[in-house]
Design a protein around this motif. Structure first.
Motif, PDB file in Angstrom:
ATOM      1  N   LYS A   1     -12.502  18.084 -10.466  1.00 51.94           N
ATOM      2  CA  LYS A   1     -13.146  16.808 -10.788  1.00 51.94           C
ATOM      3  C   LYS A   1     -12.290  15.647 -10.282  1.00 51.94           C
ATOM      4  CE  LYS A   1     -15.506  18.541 -14.914  1.00 51.94           C
ATOM      5  NZ  LYS A   1     -15.623  18.440 -16.395  1.00 51.94           N
ATOM      6  N   TYR A   2     -10.972  15.796 -10.409  1.00 49.88           N
ATOM      7  CA  TYR A   2     -10.051  14.756  -9.956  1.00 49.88           C
ATOM      8  C   TYR A   2      -8.814  15.418  -9.349  1.00 49.88           C
ATOM      9  CZ  TYR A   2     -12.898  11.743 -12.904  1.00 49.88           C
ATOM     10  OH  TYR A   2     -13.953  11.077 -13.473  1.00 49.88           O
ATOM     11  N   VAL A   3      -8.216  14.722  -8.392  1.00 53.95           N
ATOM     12  CA  VAL A   3      -6.976  15.162  -7.775  1.00 53.95           C
ATOM     13  C   VAL A   3      -5.960  14.030  -7.861  1.00 53.95           C
ATOM     14  CG1 VAL A   3      -5.843  15.799  -5.598  1.00 53.95           C
ATOM     15  CG2 VAL A   3      -8.047  16.831  -6.210  1.00 53.95           C
ATOM     16  N   ILE A   4      -4.727  14.371  -8.253  1.00 57.73           N
ATOM     17  CA  ILE A   4      -3.626  13.407  -8.256  1.00 57.73           C
ATOM     18  C   ILE A   4      -2.627  13.851  -7.196  1.00 57.73           C
ATOM     19  CG2 ILE A   4      -1.874  12.218  -9.611  1.00 57.73           C
ATOM     20  CD1 ILE A   4      -3.275  13.090 -12.138  1.00 57.73           C
ATOM     21  N   GLY A   5      -2.446  13.049  -6.152  1.00 61.29           N
ATOM     22  CA  GLY A   5      -1.510  13.354  -5.084  1.00 61.29           C
ATOM     23  C   GLY A   5      -0.121  12.843  -5.422  1.00 61.29           C
ATOM     24  N   CYS A   6       0.803  13.763  -5.674  1.00 58.63           N
ATOM     25  CA  CYS A   6       2.194  13.426  -6.001  1.00 58.63           C
ATOM     26  C   CYS A   6       3.116  14.119  -5.001  1.00 58.63           C
ATOM     27  CB  CYS A   6       2.532  13.876  -7.418  1.00 58.63           C
ATOM     28  SG  CYS A   6       1.345  13.408  -8.690  1.00 58.63           S
ATOM     29  N   ASP A   7       2.692  14.171  -3.743  1.00 56.34           N
ATOM     30  CA  ASP A   7       3.355  15.022  -2.754  1.00 56.34           C
ATOM     31  C   ASP A   7       4.258  14.268  -1.787  1.00 56.34           C
ATOM     32  OD1 ASP A   7       0.931  13.932  -1.893  1.00 56.34           O
ATOM     33  OD2 ASP A   7       0.561  15.516  -0.448  1.00 56.34           O
ATOM     34  N   GLY A   8       4.844  13.160  -2.236  1.00 59.05           N
ATOM     35  CA  GLY A   8       5.937  12.533  -1.512  1.00 59.05           C
ATOM     36  C   GLY A   8       5.540  11.606  -0.383  1.00 59.05           C
ATOM     37  N   ALA A   9       6.576  11.084   0.289  1.00 56.05           N
ATOM     38  CA  ALA A   9       6.380  10.044   1.308  1.00 56.05           C
ATOM     39  C   ALA A   9       5.568  10.540   2.498  1.00 56.05           C
ATOM     40  CB  ALA A   9       7.735   9.525   1.772  1.00 56.05           C
ATOM     41  N   ARG A  10       5.623  11.831   2.783  1.00 54.03           N
ATOM     42  CA  ARG A  10       4.818  12.403   3.874  1.00 54.03           C
ATOM     43  C   ARG A  10       3.554  13.048   3.318  1.00 54.03           C
ATOM     44  NH1 ARG A  10      10.178  13.263   5.108  1.00 54.03           N
ATOM     45  NH2 ARG A  10      10.888  12.464   7.128  1.00 54.03           N
ATOM     46  N   SER A  11       2.943  12.396   2.366  1.00 54.59           N
ATOM     47  CA  SER A  11       1.832  12.940   1.596  1.00 54.59           C
ATOM     48  C   SER A  11       0.641  13.364   2.454  1.00 54.59           C
ATOM     49  CB  SER A  11       1.365  11.901   0.563  1.00 54.59           C
ATOM     50  OG  SER A  11       0.167  12.293  -0.054  1.00 54.59           O
ATOM     51  N   LYS A  12       0.260  14.630   2.321  1.00 60.40           N
ATOM     52  CA  LYS A  12      -0.965  15.105   2.967  1.00 60.40           C
ATOM     53  C   LYS A  12      -2.193  14.657   2.197  1.00 60.40           C
ATOM     54  CE  LYS A  12       1.135  19.280   4.953  1.00 60.40           C
ATOM     55  NZ  LYS A  12       1.077  20.774   4.972  1.00 60.40           N
ATOM     56  N   VAL A  13      -2.057  14.465   0.891  1.00 60.23           N
ATOM     57  CA  VAL A  13      -3.177  13.947   0.104  1.00 60.23           C
ATOM     58  C   VAL A  13      -3.513  12.542   0.564  1.00 60.23           C
ATOM     59  CG1 VAL A  13      -4.003  13.335  -2.200  1.00 60.23           C
ATOM     60  CG2 VAL A  13      -2.625  15.402  -1.878  1.00 60.23           C
ATOM     61  N   ARG A  14      -2.496  11.708   0.740  1.00 60.93           N
ATOM     62  CA  ARG A  14      -2.723  10.345   1.239  1.00 60.93           C
ATOM     63  C   ARG A  14      -3.411  10.375   2.596  1.00 60.93           C
ATOM     64  NH1 ARG A  14       2.381   8.551   1.986  1.00 60.93           N
ATOM     65  NH2 ARG A  14       2.290   9.079   4.198  1.00 60.93           N
ATOM     66  N   GLU A  15      -2.935  11.233   3.476  1.00 58.64           N
ATOM     67  CA  GLU A  15      -3.529  11.342   4.809  1.00 58.64           C
ATOM     68  C   GLU A  15      -4.979  11.793   4.738  1.00 58.64           C
ATOM     69  OE1 GLU A  15      -2.849  13.995   8.891  1.00 58.64           O
ATOM     70  OE2 GLU A  15      -1.288  13.882   7.354  1.00 58.64           O
ATOM     71  N   SER A  16      -5.286  12.704   3.808  1.00 58.17           N
ATOM     72  CA  SER A  16      -6.636  13.260   3.729  1.00 58.17           C
ATOM     73  C   SER A  16      -7.662  12.248   3.251  1.00 58.17           C
ATOM     74  CB  SER A  16      -6.651  14.478   2.818  1.00 58.17           C
ATOM     75  OG  SER A  16      -6.446  14.110   1.461  1.00 58.17           O
ATOM     76  N   ILE A  17      -7.225  11.193   2.534  1.00 54.32           N
ATOM     77  CA  ILE A  17      -8.173  10.161   2.088  1.00 54.32           C
ATOM     78  C   ILE A  17      -8.079   8.906   2.955  1.00 54.32           C
ATOM     79  CG2 ILE A  17      -8.252  11.028  -0.275  1.00 54.32           C
ATOM     80  CD1 ILE A  17      -6.372   8.754  -1.105  1.00 54.32           C
ATOM     81  N   GLY A  18      -7.368   8.989   4.072  1.00 51.40           N
ATOM     82  CA  GLY A  18      -7.351   7.901   5.037  1.00 51.40           C
ATOM     83  C   GLY A  18      -6.476   6.727   4.679  1.00 51.40           C
ATOM     84  N   ARG A  19      -5.491   6.942   3.814  1.00 47.26           N
ATOM     85  CA  ARG A  19      -4.569   5.861   3.466  1.00 47.26           C
ATOM     86  C   ARG A  19      -3.288   5.982   4.286  1.00 47.26           C
ATOM     87  NH1 ARG A  19      -8.695   3.381   2.011  1.00 47.26           N
ATOM     88  NH2 ARG A  19      -9.733   4.190   0.145  1.00 47.26           N
ATOM     89  N   GLU A  20      -2.544   4.893   4.373  1.00 49.72           N
ATOM     90  CA  GLU A  20      -1.284   4.918   5.106  1.00 49.72           C
ATOM     91  C   GLU A  20      -0.290   3.964   4.478  1.00 49.72           C
ATOM     92  OE1 GLU A  20      -1.953   3.666   9.087  1.00 49.72           O
ATOM     93  OE2 GLU A  20      -2.840   1.739   8.542  1.00 49.72           O
ATOM     94  N   LEU A  21       1.002   4.241   4.721  1.00 48.75           N
ATOM     95  CA  LEU A  21       2.060   3.361   4.250  1.00 48.75           C
ATOM     96  C   LEU A  21       2.292   2.261   5.275  1.00 48.75           C
ATOM     97  CD1 LEU A  21       4.695   5.901   2.866  1.00 48.75           C
ATOM     98  CD2 LEU A  21       3.177   4.432   1.536  1.00 48.75           C
ATOM     99  N   VAL A  22       2.427   1.032   4.796  1.00 49.25           N
ATOM    100  CA  VAL A  22       2.687  -0.098   5.684  1.00 49.25           C
ATOM    101  C   VAL A  22       3.963  -0.792   5.225  1.00 49.25           C
ATOM    102  CG1 VAL A  22       0.269  -0.446   6.277  1.00 49.25           C
ATOM    103  CG2 VAL A  22       1.202  -1.605   4.282  1.00 49.25           C
ATOM    104  N   GLY A  23       4.687  -1.377   6.180  1.00 46.58           N
ATOM    105  CA  GLY A  23       5.931  -2.072   5.869  1.00 46.58           C
ATOM    106  C   GLY A  23       7.053  -1.601   6.763  1.00 46.58           C
ATOM    107  N   ASP A  24       8.277  -2.003   6.430  1.00 49.20           N
ATOM    108  CA  ASP A  24       9.444  -1.645   7.222  1.00 49.20           C
ATOM    109  C   ASP A  24       9.853  -0.206   6.929  1.00 49.20           C
ATOM    110  OD1 ASP A  24       9.582  -4.183   8.308  1.00 49.20           O
ATOM    111  OD2 ASP A  24      10.856  -4.922   6.675  1.00 49.20           O
ATOM    112  N   GLN A  25       9.842   0.627   7.955  1.00 48.04           N
ATOM    113  CA  GLN A  25      10.199   2.017   7.765  1.00 48.04           C
ATOM    114  C   GLN A  25      11.710   2.187   7.621  1.00 48.04           C
ATOM    115  OE1 GLN A  25       8.530   4.678  10.606  1.00 48.04           O
ATOM    116  NE2 GLN A  25       9.339   6.500   9.610  1.00 48.04           N
ATOM    117  N   ALA A  26      12.477   1.425   8.367  1.00 46.86           N
ATOM    118  CA  ALA A  26      13.929   1.566   8.285  1.00 46.86           C
ATOM    119  C   ALA A  26      14.594   0.310   8.826  1.00 46.86           C
ATOM    120  CB  ALA A  26      14.401   2.784   9.068  1.00 46.86           C
ATOM    121  N   ASN A  27      15.678  -0.103   8.198  1.00 46.97           N
ATOM    122  CA  ASN A  27      16.454  -1.217   8.733  1.00 46.97           C
ATOM    123  C   ASN A  27      17.948  -1.100   8.449  1.00 46.97           C
ATOM    124  OD1 ASN A  27      16.621  -1.872   5.997  1.00 46.97           O
ATOM    125  ND2 ASN A  27      14.952  -3.346   6.119  1.00 46.97           N
TER     126      ASN A  27
END
Length: 418
Positions: A198-224
């Motif tokens: 019924k529901y899924v909670i993606g807690c699979d880290g910075a390289r999240s496959k759950v995030r990728e599967s719903i079309g989301r992405e991380l934005v901002g400074d990756q490294a400095n």
């Protein structure tokens, strides 16, 4: 003998009676669940511990590792997190085994001899008394152990399902179990499994496959900026080796120094300098010898001789945030219920110092879990599309109220911790 509101109980009061789905809980991962949690990190484990309090909610937690985490990287526990531990019943136990941060020493270049460092201040960790609980240093693996114990002793008797790697998911337009999740075993025949939730909670880290599967992405400074971090046993004449220290040299960078629990090891975050665009992660190849040499330059006139390296890493500081926290497209917000949520590093990344990622992740998992539990158990007004659940995705939630007659399998209302 323990006295409780429902009478006398003989035995460990931390072990609640099994109820609902916790009675004869199936060992194998079922084909259909109410909530599927992906990832047994801080966000996933606290979500599991909370949802395990709801005996009528079928919750399963899948993790690609073959078993419990043995050594974690995050170690700084903020006072607010210890307050959260109290709600789950293990604050005092974890305080007993942790290193307590009571003050911070600040070191800067000596004005007369800038090649040397001198102590310029010793500041209490909580001078204003904002919390009754201390700032702790304890390995992340032990935090996860405590949440696993809470989930295992809760009415639903939740245990992680280790050895499952998340592959992808899809969300259907109708039906109760709208989320179809494809998993793959990480050992043995590497067979794939399909679970409907019924529901899924993606807690699979910075390289999240759950995030990728719903079309989301991380934005901002990756490294400095890069840091070498090491948990070590060492010989040193630095006088504040058993105190938390912020150390700034005149030309060699800085160190954040943290004593470890157990009274022998300490952790040092050693400044490796800015990371340039063309680095291509080459800084991650920095040797342990170079990290130690930099540490000695910063600590001058004091010296540090490492005798044993228990754990080390080189990382780049990155501050990023996801563009959205659930699976609902922007043009459909308010018209359909979110079915997939992302939490923790899957939706925001921070500097590793002070356990920022872990502390924020735990609040994420706790927040979404009790809201899902209320919706699925019928304690929230309306259907799962109501405002309470949408509040977990960023809108203001309506107050939750217990509908008359809504009780658990043991005759008592489901427990919301906190």
């Amino acid at each position: 003998m323990q006295f409780h509101h429902h009478g006398y109980v003989s035995g460990d009061p931390r072990v609640q009676p099994a109820a609902g789905v916790g009675v004869d809980r199936p060992t194998d991962l079922p084909d259909e669940v109410d909530v599927l949690i992906v990832g047994a990190g801080p966000a996933g484990m606290i979500a599991a511990a909370q949802l395990a309090q709801f005996p009528n909610v079928v919750t399963r937690l899948v993790e690609r590792r073959p078993g419990r985490l043995e050594i974690g990287q995050a170690d700084g526990i903020q006072a607010r997190s210890v307050e959260t531990f109290q709600a789950f019943g293990f604050a005092n136990r974890i305080i007993d085994e942790a290193f307590r941060i009571t003050e911070t020493c600040f070191w800067k270049p000596d004005p007369d001899h800038p090649e040397n460092i001198v102590r310029v201040a010793r500041t209490p960790d909580d001078p204003n008394g904002i919390s009754e609980f201390p700032h702790l240093i304890v390995n992340q693996a032990r935090v996860l152990d405590y949440f696993a114990e809470v989930a295992r002793n809760a009415p639903a008797r939740l245990e992680p399902d280790y050895g499952y790697d998340f592959i992808t998911l899809s969300v259907a337009g109708s039906g109760d179990h709208r989320v179809t999740v494809t998993l793959r075993r990480t050992t043995g025949d590497l067979a794939e499994r399909v679970v409907r939730a019924k529901y899924v909670i993606g807690c699979d880290g910075a390289r999240s496959k759950v995030r990728e599967s719903i079309g989301r992405e991380l934005v901002g400074d990756q490294a400095n900026h890069a840091w070498g971090v090491m948990d070590v046993l060492a010989e040193t004449d630095f006088p504040d080796i058993r105190r938390k220290c912020a150390i700034q040299s005149h030309d060699g960078g800085s160190i954040l120094h943290i004593p470890r629990e157990g009274d022998h090891l300490f952790r040092m975050y050693v400044d490796l300098g800015p990371v340039h665009d063309g680095d291509h992660q080459a800084v991650r190849n920095t040797s342990q010898e170079e990290v130690e040499a930099r540490a000695n330059r910063i600590l001058h006139p004091y010296t540090l001789t490492v005798r044993k390296v228990c754990w080390r890493s080189v990382y780049e500081v990155g501050h990023r945030l996801t563009d959205k926290f659930d699976d609902v497209p922007a043009d459909l917000v308010g018209t359909r219920t979110p079915r997939v949520f992302i939490t923790g590093d899957a939706c925001h990344t921070h500097s590793a110092k002070a356990g920022q990622g872990m502390n924020v992740s735990m609040q994420d998992g706790w927040n979404i879990a009790w809201k899902l539990g209320h919706v699925l158990d019928g304690r929230a007004q309306g259907d799962p599309a109501g405002h309470l659940l949408r509040g977990a995705a960023g809108d203001r939630p309506e107050p939750d109220r217990l509908r008359p007659g809504m009780v658990g399998a043991d005759g008592r209302p489901p427990r919301r911790i906190g």
